[in-house]
Design a protein around this motif. Structure first.
Motif, PDB file in Angstrom:
ATOM      1  N   ASP A   1     -15.298 -36.048   7.114  1.00 14.51           N
ATOM      2  CA  ASP A   1     -16.231 -35.403   6.255  1.00 14.51           C
ATOM      3  C   ASP A   1     -16.282 -33.778   6.365  1.00 14.51           C
ATOM      4  N   GLY A   2     -16.927 -33.065   5.697  1.00 17.43           N
ATOM      5  CA  GLY A   2     -17.019 -31.689   5.805  1.00 17.43           C
ATOM      6  C   GLY A   2     -17.640 -30.964   7.115  1.00 17.43           C
ATOM      7  N   VAL A   3     -18.527 -31.724   7.506  1.00 17.16           N
ATOM      8  CA  VAL A   3     -19.105 -31.685   9.005  1.00 17.16           C
ATOM      9  C   VAL A   3     -18.151 -31.649  10.088  1.00 17.16           C
ATOM     10  N   GLN A   4     -17.379 -32.821  10.140  1.00 16.68           N
ATOM     11  CA  GLN A   4     -16.282 -32.879  10.929  1.00 16.68           C
ATOM     12  C   GLN A   4     -15.168 -31.835  10.997  1.00 16.68           C
ATOM     13  N   ALA A   5     -14.909 -31.486   9.775  1.00 20.36           N
ATOM     14  CA  ALA A   5     -13.649 -30.492   9.454  1.00 20.36           C
ATOM     15  C   ALA A   5     -14.298 -29.345  10.194  1.00 20.36           C
ATOM     16  N   ILE A   6     -15.526 -28.611   9.848  1.00 16.18           N
ATOM     17  CA  ILE A   6     -16.001 -27.459  10.291  1.00 16.18           C
ATOM     18  C   ILE A   6     -16.279 -27.372  11.541  1.00 16.18           C
ATOM     19  N   GLU A   7     -16.546 -28.757  12.362  1.00 17.75           N
ATOM     20  CA  GLU A   7     -16.715 -28.571  13.675  1.00 17.75           C
ATOM     21  C   GLU A   7     -15.312 -28.410  14.482  1.00 17.75           C
ATOM     22  N   LEU A   8     -14.311 -29.092  13.916  1.00 19.62           N
ATOM     23  CA  LEU A   8     -12.950 -29.048  14.307  1.00 19.62           C
ATOM     24  C   LEU A   8     -12.300 -27.489  14.158  1.00 19.62           C
ATOM     25  N   LEU A   9     -12.714 -27.054  13.304  1.00 20.88           N
ATOM     26  CA  LEU A   9     -12.205 -25.415  13.082  1.00 20.88           C
ATOM     27  C   LEU A   9     -12.759 -24.590  13.891  1.00 20.88           C
ATOM     28  N   ARG A  10     -13.891 -24.952  14.309  1.00 20.94           N
ATOM     29  CA  ARG A  10     -14.692 -24.068  15.485  1.00 20.94           C
ATOM     30  C   ARG A  10     -13.792 -24.100  16.796  1.00 20.94           C
ATOM     31  N   ARG A  11     -13.096 -25.384  16.982  1.00 23.23           N
ATOM     32  CA  ARG A  11     -12.772 -25.647  18.281  1.00 23.23           C
ATOM     33  C   ARG A  11     -11.081 -25.088  18.251  1.00 23.23           C
ATOM     34  N   GLU A  12     -10.424 -25.771  17.191  1.00 23.81           N
ATOM     35  CA  GLU A  12      -9.053 -25.530  16.948  1.00 23.81           C
ATOM     36  C   GLU A  12      -8.554 -24.648  15.823  1.00 23.81           C
ATOM     37  N   PRO A  13      -7.887 -23.435  15.846  1.00 27.47           N
ATOM     38  CA  PRO A  13      -7.510 -22.715  14.836  1.00 27.47           C
ATOM     39  C   PRO A  13      -6.242 -23.437  14.329  1.00 27.47           C
ATOM     40  N   VAL A  14      -6.474 -23.450  12.853  1.00 23.56           N
ATOM     41  CA  VAL A  14      -5.350 -24.268  11.931  1.00 23.56           C
ATOM     42  C   VAL A  14      -4.687 -23.060  11.024  1.00 23.56           C
ATOM     43  N   HIS A  15      -3.752 -23.535  10.225  1.00 29.55           N
ATOM     44  CA  HIS A  15      -2.922 -22.657   9.153  1.00 29.55           C
ATOM     45  C   HIS A  15      -3.444 -23.100   7.938  1.00 29.55           C
ATOM     46  N   LEU A  16      -3.783 -24.188   7.421  1.00 25.38           N
ATOM     47  CA  LEU A  16      -4.046 -24.571   6.341  1.00 25.38           C
ATOM     48  C   LEU A  16      -4.937 -25.820   6.321  1.00 25.38           C
ATOM     49  N   ILE A  17      -5.668 -26.003   5.426  1.00 21.72           N
ATOM     50  CA  ILE A  17      -6.705 -26.923   5.214  1.00 21.72           C
ATOM     51  C   ILE A  17      -6.619 -27.870   4.176  1.00 21.72           C
ATOM     52  N   ILE A  18      -6.426 -29.198   3.952  1.00 21.27           N
ATOM     53  CA  ILE A  18      -6.528 -30.174   2.856  1.00 21.27           C
ATOM     54  C   ILE A  18      -7.775 -30.816   2.981  1.00 21.27           C
TER      55      ILE A  18
END
Length: 232
Positions: free
Chosen positions: A34-51
């Motif tokens: 869900d969106g909560v997990q996505a934002i938490e993961l983004l704070r830990r791991e830089p990514v290049h693209l989000i689906i």
């Protein structure tokens, strides 16, 4: 460098399909329910693209997209079971760069992922040359800083997505020249296959909402009816 993609969808089967196709292309994949997990993961791991799926529990894709845009300008591709134009417009208005309705062909999704990452790498790769060659464009009280990917209107920053910035930069860099929708798509998305939909129109409307005093009577991006768009 291995490109990293975050897939956020509450359906594990859809995540599995997307992950398999992305991994077959050599991408590193992270998953969120869900969106909560996505934002938490983004704070830990830089990514290049989000689906990012729109319909998710806890925090849906629309709210998540707003919050993600406060953190980063990396490309976002929205997914939704709804295929109506209003849903596409809503997704793009939140700051997404592309939109794909479910059910979708995984190969089409991969093609869109490639296009977004290619556009992002092209932009980053030309940043140095832009800095040494007229990194500023000024049109009345609109200032475009190509080096910093920054747009200001009367001194106040207008927060544009990477796609929106690229469209504005293209038009402003060729003042007086009219670009049709297909030309804008090919120049900005760096993709030969043109998708005949209203994606470009929605992005232009978003830009106008951010830089025009009256988007219905724009000063900067003019519509040439039956042809395309231009900046005078």
């Amino acid at each position: 460098m291995t490109m990293k993609v975050l897939v956020s969808d509450d359906d594990p089967e859809i995540r599995d399909v997307i992950r398999i196709y992305l991994q077959n292309e050599g991408y590193q994949v992270f998953e969120a329910e869900d969106g909560v997990q996505a934002i938490e993961l983004l704070r830990r791991e830089p990514v290049h693209l989000i689906i990012l799926d729109i319909m998710m529990p806890n925090m849906d894709g629309i709210k998540a997209c707003f919050k993600i845009r406060e953190m980063t300008k990396i490309p976002i591709i929205m997914l939704s079971a709804k295929g109506e134009d209003i849903d596409k417009i809503t997704g793009l208005t939140t700051g997404a760069d592309d939109y794909l309705a479910k059910p979708f062909n995984p190969l089409e999704l991969i093609a869109r992922v490639r296009a977004q990452l290619r556009r992002q790498m092209f932009t980053e790769g030309t940043e140095v040359s832009k800095a040494t060659d007229n990194s500023f464009m000024e049109i009345d009280d609109l200032v475009i800083n190509k080096n910093k990917h920054l747009v200001t209107i009367r001194g106040k920053e207008a927060t544009l997505t990477p796609i929106e910035f690229s469209i504005l930069e293209l038009l402003a860099g060729h003042r007086g020249q009219v670009f049709n929708v297909e030309q804008i798509y090919r120049n900005v998305w760096k993709e030969d296959k043109f998708l005949s939909d209203n994606t470009v129109m929605v992005h232009v409307r978003n830009i106008r909402e951010k830089i025009e005093d009256n988007p219905r009577e724009p000063r900067f991006i003019k519509t040439v009816w039956g042809v395309g768009y231009k900046v005078e």
